[in-house]
Design a protein around this motif. Structure first.
Motif, mmCIF file in Angstrom:
data_model
loop_
_atom_site.group_PDB
_atom_site.id
_atom_site.type_symbol
_atom_site.label_atom_id
_atom_site.label_comp_id
_atom_site.label_asym_id
_atom_site.label_seq_id
_atom_site.Cartn_x
_atom_site.Cartn_y
_atom_site.Cartn_z
ATOM 1 N N LYS A 1 44.208 41.134 -9.019
ATOM 2 C CA LYS A 1 44.757 40.044 -9.847
ATOM 3 C C LYS A 1 45.154 40.526 -11.239
ATOM 4 O O LYS A 1 46.237 40.257 -11.724
ATOM 5 C CB LYS A 1 43.742 38.912 -9.953
ATOM 6 N N GLY A 2 44.232 41.247 -11.919
ATOM 7 C CA GLY A 2 44.543 41.692 -13.266
ATOM 8 C C GLY A 2 43.308 42.139 -14.006
ATOM 9 O O GLY A 2 42.320 42.577 -13.405
ATOM 10 N N ILE A 3 43.349 41.976 -15.330
ATOM 11 C CA ILE A 3 42.261 42.439 -16.179
ATOM 12 C C ILE A 3 42.125 41.479 -17.371
ATOM 13 O O ILE A 3 43.121 40.942 -17.871
ATOM 14 C CB ILE A 3 42.547 43.896 -16.652
ATOM 15 N N LYS A 4 40.896 41.227 -17.808
ATOM 16 C CA LYS A 4 40.685 40.351 -18.956
ATOM 17 C C LYS A 4 39.695 41.000 -19.920
ATOM 18 O O LYS A 4 38.883 41.849 -19.531
ATOM 19 C CB LYS A 4 40.193 38.977 -18.530
ATOM 20 N N GLY A 5 39.787 40.592 -21.212
ATOM 21 C CA GLY A 5 38.900 41.187 -22.193
ATOM 22 C C GLY A 5 38.946 40.449 -23.510
ATOM 23 O O GLY A 5 39.641 39.427 -23.667
ATOM 24 N N THR A 6 38.216 41.001 -24.481
ATOM 25 C CA THR A 6 38.127 40.365 -25.797
ATOM 26 C C THR A 6 38.440 41.392 -26.875
ATOM 27 O O THR A 6 37.931 42.516 -26.850
ATOM 28 C CB THR A 6 36.711 39.815 -26.032
ATOM 29 N N TYR A 7 39.320 40.969 -27.818
ATOM 30 C CA TYR A 7 39.611 41.832 -28.964
ATOM 31 C C TYR A 7 39.425 40.996 -30.225
ATOM 32 O O TYR A 7 40.124 39.997 -30.433
ATOM 33 C CB TYR A 7 41.045 42.363 -28.888
ATOM 34 N N LEU A 8 38.475 41.421 -31.057
ATOM 35 C CA LEU A 8 38.051 40.619 -32.203
ATOM 36 C C LEU A 8 37.622 39.241 -31.687
ATOM 37 O O LEU A 8 36.713 39.138 -30.886
ATOM 38 C CB LEU A 8 39.173 40.552 -33.243
ATOM 39 N N GLN A 9 38.306 38.184 -32.059
ATOM 40 C CA GLN A 9 37.928 36.848 -31.588
ATOM 41 C C GLN A 9 38.865 36.351 -30.493
ATOM 42 O O GLN A 9 38.706 35.237 -29.986
ATOM 43 C CB GLN A 9 37.968 35.856 -32.767
ATOM 44 N N ASP A 10 39.856 37.175 -30.105
ATOM 45 C CA ASP A 10 40.889 36.734 -29.153
ATOM 46 C C ASP A 10 40.472 37.022 -27.716
ATOM 47 O O ASP A 10 39.999 38.118 -27.382
ATOM 48 C CB ASP A 10 42.212 37.425 -29.446
ATOM 49 N N GLN A 11 40.701 36.008 -26.830
ATOM 50 C CA GLN A 11 40.469 36.155 -25.396
ATOM 51 C C GLN A 11 41.807 36.520 -24.739
ATOM 52 O O GLN A 11 42.781 35.770 -24.852
ATOM 53 C CB GLN A 11 39.929 34.845 -24.797
ATOM 54 N N ILE A 12 41.830 37.636 -24.066
ATOM 55 C CA ILE A 12 43.098 38.158 -23.527
ATOM 56 C C ILE A 12 43.010 38.247 -22.009
ATOM 57 O O ILE A 12 42.002 38.683 -21.450
ATOM 58 C CB ILE A 12 43.410 39.555 -24.096
ATOM 59 N N ILE A 13 44.121 37.856 -21.360
ATOM 60 C CA ILE A 13 44.252 37.997 -19.905
ATOM 61 C C ILE A 13 45.591 38.682 -19.622
ATOM 62 O O ILE A 13 46.628 38.272 -20.153
ATOM 63 C CB ILE A 13 44.207 36.637 -19.185
ATOM 64 N N VAL A 14 45.561 39.733 -18.781
ATOM 65 C CA VAL A 14 46.787 40.404 -18.346
ATOM 66 C C VAL A 14 46.766 40.445 -16.819
ATOM 67 O O VAL A 14 45.788 40.929 -16.223
ATOM 68 C CB VAL A 14 46.884 41.839 -18.897
ATOM 69 N N ASN B 1 53.267 53.716 -20.632
ATOM 70 C CA ASN B 1 54.348 54.682 -20.848
ATOM 71 C C ASN B 1 55.565 54.036 -21.513
ATOM 72 O O ASN B 1 56.481 54.724 -21.958
ATOM 73 C CB ASN B 1 54.774 55.323 -19.523
ATOM 74 N N TYR B 2 55.567 52.702 -21.563
ATOM 75 C CA TYR B 2 56.681 51.962 -22.148
ATOM 76 C C TYR B 2 56.482 51.850 -23.663
ATOM 77 O O TYR B 2 55.387 51.555 -24.138
ATOM 78 C CB TYR B 2 56.744 50.580 -21.501
ATOM 79 N N ARG B 3 57.513 52.095 -24.404
ATOM 80 C CA ARG B 3 57.487 51.984 -25.868
ATOM 81 C C ARG B 3 56.293 52.727 -26.450
ATOM 82 O O ARG B 3 55.328 52.152 -26.960
ATOM 83 C CB ARG B 3 57.462 50.522 -26.290
ATOM 84 N N LYS B 4 56.368 54.056 -26.385
ATOM 85 C CA LYS B 4 55.273 54.898 -26.864
ATOM 86 C C LYS B 4 55.006 54.699 -28.368
ATOM 87 O O LYS B 4 53.942 55.070 -28.871
ATOM 88 C CB LYS B 4 55.606 56.369 -26.598
ATOM 89 N N ASP B 5 55.982 54.121 -29.061
ATOM 90 C CA ASP B 5 55.808 53.909 -30.500
ATOM 91 C C ASP B 5 54.831 52.772 -30.808
ATOM 92 O O ASP B 5 54.368 52.632 -31.944
ATOM 93 C CB ASP B 5 57.165 53.620 -31.159
ATOM 94 N N ILE B 6 54.538 51.949 -29.811
ATOM 95 C CA ILE B 6 53.605 50.832 -30.010
ATOM 96 C C ILE B 6 52.227 51.256 -29.532
ATOM 97 O O ILE B 6 52.028 51.566 -28.348
ATOM 98 C CB ILE B 6 54.094 49.577 -29.260
ATOM 99 N N ILE B 7 51.257 51.244 -30.436
ATOM 100 C CA ILE B 7 49.911 51.752 -30.165
ATOM 101 C C ILE B 7 49.034 50.641 -29.587
ATOM 102 O O ILE B 7 49.015 49.516 -30.123
ATOM 103 C CB ILE B 7 49.260 52.303 -31.461
ATOM 104 N N PRO B 8 48.299 50.918 -28.515
ATOM 105 C CA PRO B 8 47.405 49.894 -27.947
ATOM 106 C C PRO B 8 46.195 49.629 -28.840
ATOM 107 O O PRO B 8 45.707 50.542 -29.515
ATOM 108 C CB PRO B 8 46.979 50.522 -26.618
ATOM 109 N N PHE B 9 45.751 48.394 -28.821
ATOM 110 C CA PHE B 9 44.533 48.064 -29.542
ATOM 111 C C PHE B 9 43.329 48.637 -28.804
ATOM 112 O O PHE B 9 43.337 48.754 -27.584
ATOM 113 C CB PHE B 9 44.372 46.545 -29.678
ATOM 114 N N ALA B 10 42.287 48.959 -29.554
ATOM 115 C CA ALA B 10 41.074 49.528 -28.954
ATOM 116 C C ALA B 10 40.190 48.394 -28.440
ATOM 117 O O ALA B 10 39.297 47.900 -29.148
ATOM 118 C CB ALA B 10 40.343 50.385 -29.970
ATOM 119 N N ILE B 11 40.454 47.964 -27.236
ATOM 120 C CA ILE B 11 39.686 46.867 -26.635
ATOM 121 C C ILE B 11 38.558 47.460 -25.801
ATOM 122 O O ILE B 11 38.795 48.162 -24.825
ATOM 123 C CB ILE B 11 40.599 45.985 -25.760
ATOM 124 N N GLU B 12 37.321 47.195 -26.183
ATOM 125 C CA GLU B 12 36.169 47.788 -25.515
ATOM 126 C C GLU B 12 35.545 46.844 -24.490
ATOM 127 O O GLU B 12 34.959 47.285 -23.504
ATOM 128 C CB GLU B 12 35.121 48.187 -26.560
#
Length: 708
Positions: free
Chosen positions: A470-483, A451-462
């Motif tokens: 603890k959180g959530i982790k995933g992969t977008y293109l070649q990047d390993q992401i942890i939140v 809901n924060y900064r609606k002008d910024i679109i989330p990437f389509a991480i599948e």
């Protein structure tokens, strides 16, 4: 089971007492609302309903027929009053002769002439007083009607005796006739005034819809509200009221629910959202699947709560009721003794002895005692609802001014209950990565971040994996992401450059989330449960009232301490589970006389029940399930102050009424005994006494709260 019946001839608190006491012997609970002329019966056997109708008739309080029309009855009473006024005028004119004015025609001084007018007033217009007196004597519950019947009958039959057997022209037909007329006009004005005490309730009832558009087998039919069942689908056009509670199954529209919530901004509701009956559909056609009908609807529950508030009786009123119960018998004894003293000890004429006796009977006013509480509470409960407050608990009115400690829940009470992003550290372009993962999370944190900064679109991480707690982790293109949390980042062996800022914000009780891309922390997002704007003002006002304020929360020490300092609370309990809150309230009750608790009405149910006085910051749909003494239908915490202040004003108003009722009788009865107050003066003052109680209660409508 519960049944509410209209009893048109309930006229005074003695009537209420007669009904309550009678049904108590039948193990049926009867709660009488004198202002609304309604009785609510609670019973277990379904056959009891027939017994109730039969017993009501037997004790002289028959239930109103199905087609009972209050407006038509009021019109009928008005016509009766006009006719009675016309009949009493010739009798009133004869009083000029008593004052030595020789302007009264001889025919009007004739006893038989006066008797004709007086008899119509006494036995036709006064018949209901005789009827009520009969049942009061039969039920051994003497009321005002017994005094009226005795007083007017003494005047009438003594005048009849003088007319037939003597030549005296000093008669008392005008006394009996005018007393009947004055009591009749007093009752009419009193009932009109009492009706004004329930204006809010009537406006609530007026919100109900009579007909709906029922969709059956794909076809639209206009049917009565009574023909709709749970599960039926109804159609509501733009501009129409929503008749019943239910779930929107087709369409979307803006809904004006200000009559229930008090919020002026319409809500946008779509498929899956719940619509509440009595609200207004503003923009588009919608279909609603009915989830509640009859007494189960939100509106019906609110009406029931406001009605039942009128039945509340503080302890001091219960003591007054005991006095009122024996009041009429005491007056009868005083009148009898007065007659015997004047006639046989003082040797006065029979006319004087009877005049004193009549004065004692008609000047006394037990009605004012009985009306002292219900009229004030009826006005207060209506006024409270206008301020989005529902009084529910009977102890509240007498305990509110004794509160010396009040405890608050945090989430949804002192705070808004929704996390918002308050700060963002790092490159803003990385927010798309954070949002791309958090959009898959069902946790409130994920919703708040998206809901924060609606002008910024989330990437389509599948490709993603949720790690509970603890959180959530995933992969977008070649990047390993942890939140996730600082602990989640540390467990992944990732260096965190925001540790100093992390310590600062967590020290303020805020939630901190990090995003790491390819083993590098790229942002830190700070969230907080926003404090309500009025929280600090409320706490300051409570302290000025010498009330000790406490915070009880399930949050950690840092969060509790930060919030407490922010709003000005010195005493707080952190890390408390919902079931432990009641134990803390119990401990506070050992230190303080009267402890109040303010919570959300559902999760805090044990604490609400344990507290001496409880407030539920709730919404209208919760009023049937929460256990609070007071339900606040708006999230504005200032309503806590208004609820306490209005209850104090109401209690003061009730006490004023009771003091007036006692003083009136203490002064006027002796004046009647010493032949200073005549029967006519007594009759006028009797009417005024009851009306003053009702008018004083209506004075509460002038109430306006100011925060000091």
């Amino acid at each position: 089971m519960k049944t509410t019946l209209i009893i048109p001839n309930i006229g005074c608190p003695n009537c209420a007492m007669a009904i309550t006491e009678h049904f108590k012997t039948l193990n049926i609970e009867a709660k009488v609302n004198v202002n609304q002329k309604k009785v609510t019966f609670t019973y277990s056997d379904k056959d009891s309903f027939t017994i109730i109708l039969k017993e009501l008739k037997a004790i002289g309080f028959p239930a109103a027929p199905i087609d009972y029309d209050e407006k038509r009855r009021r019109k009928y009473e008005k016509v009766r009053l006009i006719v009675a006024t016309i009949l009493v005028l010739p009798l009133a004119y004869t009083m000029f002769d008593n004052f030595g004015l020789n302007i009264v025609p001889d025919i009007m001084l004739n006893g038989y002439f006066q008797m004709g007018f007086a008899a119509i007033l006494q036995f036709i217009f006064g018949f209901r007083f005789y009827k009520n007196a009969f049942y009061q004597i039969k039920n051994k519950n003497l009321g005002m009607d017994v005094l009226i019947v005795l007083g007017t009958s003494v005047a009438f039959f003594y005048s009849l005796y003088l007319t037939i057997f003597t030549d005296k022209t000093q008669l008392f037909f005008e006394t009996s006739g005018m007393l009947i007329w004055m009591v009749t006009i007093g009752d009419y004005l009193e009932h009109l005034s009492q009706a004004k005490t329930t204006d809010t309730l009537k406006s609530l009832m007026a919100l109900a819809v009579d007909e709906v558009r029922l969709i059956k087998n794909g076809e639209e039919q206009i049917v009565s509200l009574n023909d709709v069942n749970v599960g039926d689908v109804i159609k509501v056009l733009a501009g129409e009221k929503i008749a019943l509670d239910g779930e929107i199954v087709d369409g979307a529209s803006y809904i004006d629910d200000s009559v229930i919530t008090g919020e002026s901004i319409p809500k946008y509701l779509s498929v899956g959202d719940t619509a509440v009956g009595s609200t207004t559909n503003l923009s588009n056609t919608i279909l609603i699947k009915v989830s509640a009908i009859g007494s189960d609807t939100v509106l019906a529950k609110i009406i029931k709560t406001v009605e039942e508030t009128s039945l509340i009786k503080p302890k001091f009123q219960k003591a007054v009721d005991v006095i009122a119960k024996y009041f009429v018998f005491i007056i009868l004894m005083i009148a009898l003794v007065s007659f015997l003293v004047y006639q046989f000890i003082l040797g006065k004429e029979l006319s004087i002895s009877l005049e004193v006796t009549t004065a004692v009977l008609v000047v006394s006013c037990p009605c004012a005692l009985g009306l002292a509480t219900p009229t004030s509470i009826a006005v207060a409960s209506g006024l409270a609802f206008k301020n989005k407050i529902l009084y529910k608990g009977g102890e509240f009115f007498e305990l509110a001014n004794k509160i010396d400690a009040i405890a608050f829940d945090k989430t949804g009470t002192l705070t808004k209950g929704d996390l918002i992003v308050s700060d963002y550290l790092g490159d803003i372009r990385y927010l798309s990565y954070t949002k791309g993962l958090e959009i898959h999370s069902t946790h409130p944190i994920g919703k708040s971040i998206n809901n924060y900064r609606k002008d910024i679109i989330p990437f389509a991480i599948e490709e993603y994996e949720i790690i509970d707690g603890k959180g959530i982790k995933g992969t977008y293109l070649q990047d390993q992401i942890i939140v996730g949390s600082a602990t989640f980042i540390a467990e992944a062996n990732i260096s965190n450059p925001f540790l100093n800022e992390f310590e600062k914000f967590t020290g303020e009780g805020k939630v901190v989330i990090f995003t790491a891309i390819n083993k590098k922390v790229v942002n830190m997002i700070i969230l907080e449960d926003e404090i309500k704007a009025e929280s600090q003002t409320l706490i300051t006002a409570l302290k000025k009232m010498n009330i000790n304020v406490y915070l009880i929360t399930g949050d950690n020490e840092n969060t509790a301490k930060y919030l407490a300092n922010k709003v000005g609370i010195e005493n707080y309990y952190s890390g408390v589970l919902p079931n432990e809150k009641a134990h803390i309230i119990k401990k506070l009750q050992e230190k303080h006389s009267v402890v109040a608790f303010v919570g959300d009405g559902i999760n805090d149910a044990p604490a609400l029940k344990q507290a001496d006085v409880s407030f539920s910051v709730s919404n209208a749909s919760d009023i049937a399930t929460d256990t609070a003494d007071v339900t606040l239908l708006d999230n504005d915490l200032k309503l806590v102050l208004i609820a306490i202040d209005l209850s104090k004003k109401t209690t003061a108003n009730i006490k004023q009424n009771i003091i007036w009722a006692f003083l009136y009788n203490l002064v006027m009865i002796p004046l009647a005994i010493f032949n200073i107050a005549t029967p006519l003066v007594g009759g006028v003052l009797h009417v005024i006494s009851s009306l003053l109680v009702v008018f004083n209660a209506l004075r509460l409508n002038l109430y306006k709260h100011k925060i000091k």
